[in-house]
Scaffold this motif. Structure first.
Motif, PDB file in Angstrom:
ATOM      1  N   GLU A 193       0.834  -1.202   0.000  1.00  0.00           N
ATOM      2  CA  GLU A 193       0.000   0.000   0.000  1.00  0.00           C
ATOM      3  C   GLU A 193       0.871   1.255   0.000  1.00  0.00           C
ATOM      4  N   MET A 194       1.974   1.218   0.742  1.00  0.00           N
ATOM      5  CA  MET A 194       2.904   2.351   0.740  1.00  0.00           C
ATOM      6  C   MET A 194       3.468   2.590  -0.651  1.00  0.00           C
ATOM      7  N   ASP A 195       3.880   1.518  -1.315  1.00  0.00           N
ATOM      8  CA  ASP A 195       4.449   1.650  -2.657  1.00  0.00           C
ATOM      9  C   ASP A 195       3.459   2.308  -3.609  1.00  0.00           C
ATOM     10  N   GLU A 196       2.204   1.890  -3.517  1.00  0.00           N
ATOM     11  CA  GLU A 196       1.175   2.474  -4.380  1.00  0.00           C
ATOM     12  C   GLU A 196       0.992   3.957  -4.075  1.00  0.00           C
ATOM     13  N   ASP A 197       0.985   4.302  -2.792  1.00  0.00           N
ATOM     14  CA  ASP A 197       0.780   5.700  -2.403  1.00  0.00           C
ATOM     15  C   ASP A 197       1.963   6.576  -2.804  1.00  0.00           C
ATOM     16  N   VAL A 198       3.180   6.053  -2.641  1.00  0.00           N
ATOM     17  CA  VAL A 198       4.364   6.825  -3.032  1.00  0.00           C
ATOM     18  C   VAL A 198       4.358   7.065  -4.538  1.00  0.00           C
ATOM     19  N   ALA A 199       4.075   6.016  -5.307  1.00  0.00           N
ATOM     20  CA  ALA A 199       4.041   6.160  -6.766  1.00  0.00           C
ATOM     21  C   ALA A 199       2.990   7.181  -7.188  1.00  0.00           C
ATOM     22  N   ALA A 200       1.831   7.139  -6.542  1.00  0.00           N
ATOM     23  CA  ALA A 200       0.765   8.081  -6.879  1.00  0.00           C
ATOM     24  C   ALA A 200       1.150   9.506  -6.493  1.00  0.00           C
ATOM     25  N   ALA A 201       1.769   9.666  -5.316  1.00  0.00           N
ATOM     26  CA  ALA A 201       2.132  10.999  -4.836  1.00  0.00           C
ATOM     27  C   ALA A 201       3.205  11.636  -5.712  1.00  0.00           C
ATOM     28  N   VAL A 202       4.232  10.865  -6.047  1.00  0.00           N
ATOM     29  CA  VAL A 202       5.300  11.398  -6.903  1.00  0.00           C
ATOM     30  C   VAL A 202       4.775  11.614  -8.321  1.00  0.00           C
ATOM     31  N   GLY A 203       3.926  10.706  -8.779  1.00  0.00           N
ATOM     32  CA  GLY A 203       3.369  10.846 -10.122  1.00  0.00           C
ATOM     33  C   GLY A 203       2.460  12.044 -10.276  1.00  0.00           C
ATOM     34  N   ALA A 204       1.892  12.519  -9.175  1.00  0.00           N
ATOM     35  CA  ALA A 204       0.967  13.654  -9.232  1.00  0.00           C
ATOM     36  C   ALA A 204       1.675  15.005  -9.165  1.00  0.00           C
ATOM     37  N   LEU A 205       2.983  15.008  -8.949  1.00  0.00           N
ATOM     38  CA  LEU A 205       3.714  16.270  -8.839  1.00  0.00           C
ATOM     39  C   LEU A 205       3.764  16.989 -10.186  1.00  0.00           C
ATOM     40  N   ASP A 206       3.452  18.272 -10.179  1.00  0.00           N
ATOM     41  CA  ASP A 206       3.544  19.070 -11.404  1.00  0.00           C
ATOM     42  C   ASP A 206       4.991  19.384 -11.755  1.00  0.00           C
ATOM     43  N   ALA A 207       5.799  19.552 -10.719  1.00  0.00           N
ATOM     44  CA  ALA A 207       7.215  19.858 -10.923  1.00  0.00           C
ATOM     45  C   ALA A 207       8.047  18.954 -10.028  1.00  0.00           C
ATOM     46  N   LEU A 208       9.151  18.477 -10.568  1.00  0.00           N
ATOM     47  CA  LEU A 208      10.037  17.600  -9.814  1.00  0.00           C
ATOM     48  C   LEU A 208      11.292  18.348  -9.398  1.00  0.00           C
ATOM     49  N   ASN A 209      11.585  18.301  -8.125  1.00  0.00           N
ATOM     50  CA  ASN A 209      12.890  18.683  -7.612  1.00  0.00           C
ATOM     51  C   ASN A 209      13.145  17.830  -6.379  1.00  0.00           C
ATOM     52  N   VAL A 210      14.312  17.954  -5.808  1.00  0.00           N
ATOM     53  CA  VAL A 210      14.651  17.114  -4.666  1.00  0.00           C
ATOM     54  C   VAL A 210      13.645  17.304  -3.540  1.00  0.00           C
ATOM     55  N   ARG A 211      13.308  18.543  -3.248  1.00  0.00           N
ATOM     56  CA  ARG A 211      12.391  18.815  -2.139  1.00  0.00           C
ATOM     57  C   ARG A 211      11.010  18.216  -2.385  1.00  0.00           C
TER      58      ARG A 211
END
Length: 249
Positions: free
Chosen positions: A112-130
């Protein structure tokens, strides 16, 4: 699907069966009591039918409730069976002991964590380290809020070697996945190898352990400070885009 479990001890069909349709698979070859030929160990059942899957889910959910209420050390298969309203033999059809139940519970929660992390990172409009670090940590926290049994097992009762080994391997998978995301987005310099990614994940793990050491809700100040610590460490190896951000699409 839950993997087929194998017990170390030989048991009879009556120890496991609740009905003719739910009996374990035993060696069909006849064997006398004095025969030196060992019997084949009964094969742990895989819950392929709906009723079996529902029973396994009930066992896991009941175990989760007991772990949160009373802790890992108070757990026993008999207590799980009583609380779940199932015969003890039904539990042994799918699990060898309480340790395997706990491990399967952790596997369910980390999936469940893996799914949530993938969804959260995938929903980012902009990627940076923070943004990647923050989204990942917040995804973990969301699962901890829903799955308090994971907090109890992993942070409050680290006594299961199989769980610790599984979580160590899971941390390595997280490190590899997040490193790949940030590397492919051009957020990291060549100095940010996978070893540093693993180190960052281990730092994050220790931060969360500290935050949840005494409660199920977590110390928000430790969490916030920990995120800043992680961001600061990884930004040492960030490109300009890794600091300012890369917009998707």
């Amino acid at each position: 699907m839950i993997a087929t479990w194998c017990r170390s001890a030989s048991v009879t069909a009556n120890s496991f069966a609740e009905s003719e349709h739910e009996s374990c698979l035993l060696n069909s070859a006849p064997m006398s009591r004095r025969s030196a030929t060992p019997t084949r160990e009964p094969q742990r059942r895989s819950p392929s039918q709906r009723r079996s899957r529902e029973r396994v889910a009930t066992i896991l959910d009941t175990t989760a409730d007991l772990v949160v209420a009373d802790g890992v050390d108070a757990l026993s298969t008999r207590r799980i069976a009583e609380a779940a309203g199932v015969p003890v033999a039904s539990i042994y059809q799918y699990f060898a002991d309480k340790e395997e139940i706990i491990l399967e519970l952790v596997k369910r929660d980390t999936a469940e964590m893996d799914e949530d992390v993938a969804a959260a990172v995938g929903a980012l409009d902009a990627l940076n380290v923070r943004s990647v670090v923050t989204a990942t940590m917040r995804a973990f926290l969301d699962v901890y809020a829903r799955r308090k049994e994971f907090v109890a097992i992993y942070f409050h009762g680290r006594s299961n070697r199989a769980v610790m080994e599984f979580c160590r391997e899971h941390n390595e998978q997280i490190a590899a996945s997040l490193h790949a995301v940030m590397w492919e987005a051009g957020l990291l310099t060549e100095d940010a190898d996978l070893a540093r990614g693993r180190f960052a994940v281990e730092i994050g793990d220790r931060i969360l352990e500290q935050a949840f050491r005494d409660s199920f809700t977590g110390d928000q100040r430790v969490i916030d400070d920990g995120i800043e610590l992680l961001v600061g460490y990884l930004e040492r190896f960030a490109t300009e885009a890794g600091r300012s951000g890369v917009r998707r699409g």
